[in-house]
Write a protein that holds these residues in place. Sequence first.
Motif, mmCIF file in Angstrom:
data_model
loop_
_atom_site.group_PDB
_atom_site.id
_atom_site.type_symbol
_atom_site.label_atom_id
_atom_site.label_comp_id
_atom_site.label_asym_id
_atom_site.label_seq_id
_atom_site.Cartn_x
_atom_site.Cartn_y
_atom_site.Cartn_z
ATOM 1 N N ILE A 3 -81.433 5.665 90.807
ATOM 2 C CA ILE A 3 -82.414 5.615 89.708
ATOM 3 C C ILE A 3 -83.750 5.093 90.209
ATOM 4 N N LEU A 4 -83.732 4.064 91.050
ATOM 5 C CA LEU A 4 -84.990 3.540 91.613
ATOM 6 C C LEU A 4 -85.709 4.611 92.425
ATOM 7 N N LEU A 5 -84.942 5.347 93.262
ATOM 8 C CA LEU A 5 -85.551 6.429 94.049
ATOM 9 C C LEU A 5 -86.104 7.520 93.136
ATOM 10 N N ALA A 6 -85.369 7.853 92.074
ATOM 11 C CA ALA A 6 -85.814 8.888 91.146
ATOM 12 C C ALA A 6 -87.107 8.492 90.454
ATOM 13 N N VAL A 7 -87.224 7.220 90.034
ATOM 14 C CA VAL A 7 -88.441 6.743 89.369
ATOM 15 C C VAL A 7 -89.614 6.750 90.331
ATOM 16 N N PHE A 8 -89.365 6.285 91.575
ATOM 17 C CA PHE A 8 -90.430 6.279 92.572
ATOM 18 C C PHE A 8 -90.939 7.699 92.840
ATOM 19 N N LEU A 9 -89.995 8.636 92.973
ATOM 20 C CA LEU A 9 -90.400 10.011 93.237
ATOM 21 C C LEU A 9 -91.099 10.643 92.031
ATOM 22 N N ARG A 10 -90.603 10.329 90.831
ATOM 23 C CA ARG A 10 -91.195 10.910 89.611
ATOM 24 C C ARG A 10 -92.612 10.423 89.400
ATOM 25 N N TYR A 11 -92.862 9.152 89.695
ATOM 26 C CA TYR A 11 -94.199 8.575 89.479
ATOM 27 C C TYR A 11 -94.985 8.435 90.771
ATOM 28 N N GLU A 12 -94.593 9.241 91.775
ATOM 29 C CA GLU A 12 -95.352 9.332 93.030
ATOM 30 C C GLU A 12 -95.564 7.966 93.662
ATOM 31 N N MET A 13 -94.475 7.227 93.757
ATOM 32 C CA MET A 13 -94.408 5.929 94.436
ATOM 33 C C MET A 13 -95.182 4.834 93.738
ATOM 34 N N ALA A 14 -95.575 5.093 92.526
ATOM 35 C CA ALA A 14 -96.330 4.069 91.773
ATOM 36 C C ALA A 14 -95.439 3.566 90.650
ATOM 37 N N LEU A 15 -95.101 2.286 90.684
ATOM 38 C CA LEU A 15 -94.189 1.709 89.691
ATOM 39 C C LEU A 15 -94.854 0.498 89.049
ATOM 40 N N SER A 16 -95.101 0.635 87.745
ATOM 41 C CA SER A 16 -95.719 -0.483 87.021
ATOM 42 C C SER A 16 -94.647 -1.419 86.495
ATOM 43 N N THR A 17 -94.999 -2.682 86.299
ATOM 44 C CA THR A 17 -94.051 -3.693 85.805
ATOM 45 C C THR A 17 -93.597 -3.380 84.387
ATOM 46 N N ALA A 18 -94.397 -2.577 83.662
ATOM 47 C CA ALA A 18 -94.039 -2.252 82.286
ATOM 48 C C ALA A 18 -92.775 -1.387 82.215
ATOM 49 N N LYS A 19 -92.457 -0.704 83.325
ATOM 50 C CA LYS A 19 -91.294 0.175 83.321
ATOM 51 C C LYS A 19 -90.015 -0.536 83.742
ATOM 52 N N ILE A 20 -90.126 -1.787 84.214
ATOM 53 C CA ILE A 20 -88.944 -2.492 84.730
ATOM 54 C C ILE A 20 -87.854 -2.663 83.669
ATOM 55 N N PRO A 21 -88.187 -3.086 82.405
ATOM 56 C CA PRO A 21 -87.128 -3.195 81.380
ATOM 57 C C PRO A 21 -86.418 -1.864 81.130
ATOM 58 N N GLY A 22 -87.182 -0.789 81.097
ATOM 59 C CA GLY A 22 -86.568 0.525 80.883
ATOM 60 C C GLY A 22 -85.653 0.922 82.040
ATOM 61 N N ILE A 23 -86.105 0.591 83.270
ATOM 62 C CA ILE A 23 -85.266 0.906 84.440
ATOM 63 C C ILE A 23 -83.958 0.125 84.385
ATOM 64 N N ILE A 24 -84.067 -1.162 83.989
ATOM 65 C CA ILE A 24 -82.866 -2.002 83.904
ATOM 66 C C ILE A 24 -81.887 -1.447 82.879
ATOM 67 N N LEU A 25 -82.420 -1.066 81.690
ATOM 68 C CA LEU A 25 -81.543 -0.493 80.658
ATOM 69 C C LEU A 25 -80.919 0.813 81.120
ATOM 70 N N LEU A 26 -81.697 1.639 81.850
ATOM 71 C CA LEU A 26 -81.173 2.909 82.352
ATOM 72 C C LEU A 26 -80.068 2.666 83.389
ATOM 73 N N CYS A 27 -80.254 1.648 84.234
ATOM 74 C CA CYS A 27 -79.228 1.316 85.231
ATOM 75 C C CYS A 27 -77.953 0.820 84.559
ATOM 76 N N VAL A 28 -78.108 0.003 83.511
ATOM 77 C CA VAL A 28 -76.934 -0.494 82.779
ATOM 78 C C VAL A 28 -76.177 0.672 82.154
ATOM 79 N N LEU A 29 -76.943 1.604 81.541
ATOM 80 C CA LEU A 29 -76.313 2.775 80.940
ATOM 81 C C LEU A 29 -75.583 3.605 81.998
#
Length: 624
Positions: free
Chosen positions: A36-62
């Motif tokens: 999921i981390l690799l997918a987010v990095f690739l989707r947002y062209e290696m740019a990851l804002s802190t605002a997306k961290i809660p969503g990433i965590i929930l997606l990983c839990v799911l």
Amino acid sequence: MSRDSALPAGKTASSDRALWLWSQILLDSLAWVVAILLAVFLRYEMALSTAKIPGIILLCVLAIAAQVAVGSAFALYKGRYSFGSFHEAKLLVMVTISVSVILTLGLLTFGISLGIARGTGLIAFPFACLFMAAVRYLKRMYVESKAKPGEQAERTLIFGAGFVGNNIVTRMSNDPASPWLPVGLIDDDPAKKHLRIASVPVLGRMEDLPEIVQRTQATVLLVAIADIDSVRMRKISDTIAGLNVRVLVVPPLKDMLTGRQDFSFREVAIEDLIGRQPVDIHVEEIAHYVTGRRVLVTGAGGSIGSELCRQIHAFQPAELIMLDRDETGLQGTQISITGQGLLTGKDTVLADIRDADALEAIFLDRNPEVVFHAAALKHVSLLEQYPEEAWKTNVLGSLNVLRAARAARVETFVNVSTDKAANPTTVLGHSKRVAEKLTAWVAQQTGLKYVSVRFGNVLGSRGSVLPLFSEQIRKGGPVTVTDAAATRFFMTIPEACQLVIQAGAIGTGGEVLILDMGEPVKILDVAERMIAMSGRDVEIVFTGLRPGEKLHEDLIGEGESDSRPLHPKISHASIDGLDPDRMSLADWKSRQHLVSASTGALDTVPLAVAPEDDLESDGRERAS
């Protein structure tokens, strides 16, 4: 004490298994987090804002929850499939696809609020699947590296990279207790030149064996070709001659598939080198006449009789009656069929075919419907010294069995004969020839299917040349051969018994059935190969032909037809019957001196006719 000690061991094994399963769940969960981390990095062209961290965590839990739930539902974590196998890999793909679909559906519903792109689940799928498969593959490589045979294992070359060789190499490579370490494969198929099986490479062809043995320092050659023919086996043996390499062969494929014997390799035998390709007579297609019938076998404790009983038993007769005067032989046959040798059942009958009254009582009591007559004396030299014994057993004994069968209204009777009955020149040959004629006479009198079967030397049978040579070699020699040019026909015990069974189905009353045994084998070649296989320096001594012994055996006698109406490899010969009232022991004994002096055919030395029959000139064939 054993139960107490076994309990902790069982608990330990169960605990280790549970620990591995939980660790696998943890590693699979970690694989989704990384994916999921690799997918987010690739989707947002290696740019990851802190605002997306809660969503990433929930997606990983799911993803983790879905992996555990779907994996459990598909029994991925219950050890149902071999670890790292193709079956588990297929199941793993199904589970990861299902989890990816769940993630995608979740993102389609809540993706805007989570701030995560809806295609993240699809992008993460290949990474998660790859990571999970990689972990399993690495563990499999680790386990297999620990499962290699130990240092004491013999370096082994496997001849044959087909189905059998593939399975054997894989099994050897993954068994730490294996006494063989595969170091290379040999195969004549050019398409397998660069093949590797369980990291073991194909190193060359048969002609490359000497160089490959030297390069790999192999001490064992395993021939992994099921049912290999003798011609190819001889080429292999000749190629490695003098290389100090032990040759092993796999058991017949039929035995491996049906479990008739333990899966074990055996030393190459002389039968493998001099035997011929067995004739496929499809006995299972015509042996229905013994199924559900009462079958009696005389001589059931002998080499032929015991194998005959084993083959007949496979066709499920209503009752199998095994008759012999050798109690030890009977017990051995019973053990080979039932696994028990108690000798308490009605399947074994202790009786001598010389006892006419006992035989008739047995036949009338047991009422057999099919009889195979294999009881006989068969040692040529001994019968030359004691011809009266051949008369009592092979002639009168056979007559007793025939009369008892006739009294019990036996429908099918098969008399086991020998190639020495064709143009006979020995007491054995003459006695078996008379037995054939008596069988034909009863067939003519009753109109029933009373036939004889004639074949050559049987490999491995008691009294055959192979056990004799083996014992002579074991004692250091010399090996005795009658004549350098002497030849004999050879066949295996199972093949001989198949012919006997088939004779009862395709023979016509009074016929003699003869199997085409191919080219005869030189006895000298047999002796030389057995000595070479032993690795000893043993002398061969030529003793000369014994009285009445032929240089080359015949299968079909003079004046006998060679008709093959039903099978291209089985001849049907018709012979004249002999009325037992015309037989005379006095004439037999008076003419024994002619046997050793004669080299003629059947009618040259009449041994079993009354003296007055010598004056007959009506063209009837005399019994010998």
